[in-house]
Design an enzyme around this catalytic site. Structure first.
Site, PDB file in Angstrom:
ATOM      1  N   LYS A  51      76.582  83.597  30.915  1.00 22.98           N
ATOM      2  CA  LYS A  51      77.338  83.965  29.713  1.00 22.98           C
ATOM      3  C   LYS A  51      78.144  82.761  29.233  1.00 22.98           C
ATOM      4  O   LYS A  51      78.196  82.464  28.041  1.00 22.98           O
ATOM      5  CB  LYS A  51      78.292  85.137  30.005  1.00 22.98           C
ATOM      6  N   GLN A  95      84.093  91.518  34.674  1.00 22.05           N
ATOM      7  CA  GLN A  95      82.796  91.779  35.314  1.00 22.05           C
ATOM      8  C   GLN A  95      82.894  93.008  36.224  1.00 22.05           C
ATOM      9  O   GLN A  95      83.781  93.082  37.082  1.00 22.05           O
ATOM     10  CB  GLN A  95      82.384  90.533  36.126  1.00 22.05           C
ATOM     11  N   ASP A 118      83.227  93.661  25.382  1.00 24.07           N
ATOM     12  CA  ASP A 118      82.207  94.439  26.090  1.00 24.07           C
ATOM     13  C   ASP A 118      82.137  95.858  25.519  1.00 24.07           C
ATOM     14  O   ASP A 118      81.178  96.588  25.779  1.00 24.07           O
ATOM     15  CB  ASP A 118      82.556  94.532  27.589  1.00 24.07           C
TER      16      ASP A 118
END
Ligand code: NAD
Length: 284
Positions: A51, A95, A118
């Site tokens: 990413k 994460q 996200d």
């Protein structure tokens, strides 16, 4: 029937990332993404480095905050508060999964909704459900919609079955499909007869983490299939759809790898860029 056409997610993602890089090059100030990783899970570290690399290639700044497995919830929340308050940081992702002693719900609740690129925090989940233009949609479902629209520019009236009801894929995807006027059925591990549902669908999206579960006998002739699953059989990557079995019956199918996966990263970057524009009152 001829063989199904491949929906090339790698190519679509690359095109999106190149377009994004061209847009970003026009601004002196650059979008900034913060990635928080707690613990030493090797796969998560690889995902996050990918990413970061993709963000930097698009001209963004991206810092990984790598915290030890033993980090306390308070320490993690105070990092989130610090990044929430930092005007240079436009997007933030944590994460998942987090170490067991940390409450995922509590952590996601603390991310400022405008920076939740996200799209996992409850505010964005709610806005998406309400079909609000303010919602930041979760990256994987948003990427799937992009791929589907390359096949069906107008999804109105299509029947879609989503296999899986997770908060990060199945549920937000069902909202996006519904918001595009599809007739949506969500099936899951407790559904009695999944095959009866999938056989009626124009579109089947498998996001259940069950290797090669969806067979040709589960789908109708000409169905469009999207495979979200990432599984390994004897070390080899495969999805939730049995590609070789369905390829003579479906009209379109995404491969694994090279389908949905690359789109997730591209959409995360797009969400970060859009957050940057909004936070700085800029237009594309
Ligand atoms: P999850 O484990 O949170 O949820 C799985 C869902 O599938 C659950 O709702 C469960 O009810 C359902 N399910 C499980 N077994 C089933 C069965 N036999 N029949 C029907 N439904 C069943 O998983 P997730 O995070 O939503 O991820 C799903 C899959 O997608 C995983 O393989 C994951 O690795 C992959 N994934 C890929 C990407 C990507 O970018 N390509 C992103 C996220 C997840």
């Amino acid at each position: 029937m001829s063989e199904a056409k491949i929906i090339d997610g790698k190519k679509a993602a690359l095109a999106l990332r190149e377009k994004l890089a061209q847009h970003i090059a026009r601004y002196d100030k650059k979008p900034e993404l913060a990635v928080i990783l707690a613990g030493n899970d090797e796969a998560s570290l690889i995902y996050d480095r990918n990413k970061q690399k993709a963000a930097q290639e698009a001209g963004m700044k991206c810092e990984i905050f790598h915290l030890p497995e033993t980090v306390s919830q308070e320490e993690l929340l105070s990092l989130i508060e610090r990044l929430n308050a930092d005007d240079n940081v436009n997007g933030m992702i944590v994460q998942l999964p987090l170490p067991e002693h940390i409450s995922q719900a509590e952590v996601l609740k603390h991310i400022k909704p405008e920076k939740d690129v996200d799209g996992f925090c409850p505010v964005n989940a709610g806005l998406l459900l309400a079909n609000s233009s303010e919602a930041i949609a979760a990256a994987t479902p948003k990427g799937i919609m992009h791929l589907l629209k390359s096949v069906f520019p107008d999804l109105s009236g299509k029947t879609a079955v989503v296999i899986g009801r997770s908060n990060i894929v199945g549920k937000p995807l069902a909202s996006l499909l519904l918001n595009s006027n599809c007739t949506v059925t969500v099936v899951h591990s407790k559904t009695r007869d999944i095959e009866a549902e999938t056989r009626r669908a124009d579109i089947v999206i498998a996001a259940c983490g069950c290797p090669k579960m969806v067979k040709a006998s589960w789908i109708k002739e000409g169905a469009v299939l999207i495979d979200v699953g990432i599984n390994r059989i004897d070390g080899k990557l495969c999805g939730d759809i049995d590609f070789d079995d369905v390829k003579h019956k479906a009209s379109y199918v995404t491969p694994v790898p090279g389908g949905v996966g690359p789109m997730t990263v591209a959409m995360l970057l797009e969400n970060t860029f859009e957050a940057f524009l909004k936070q700085n009152n800029l237009k594309k």
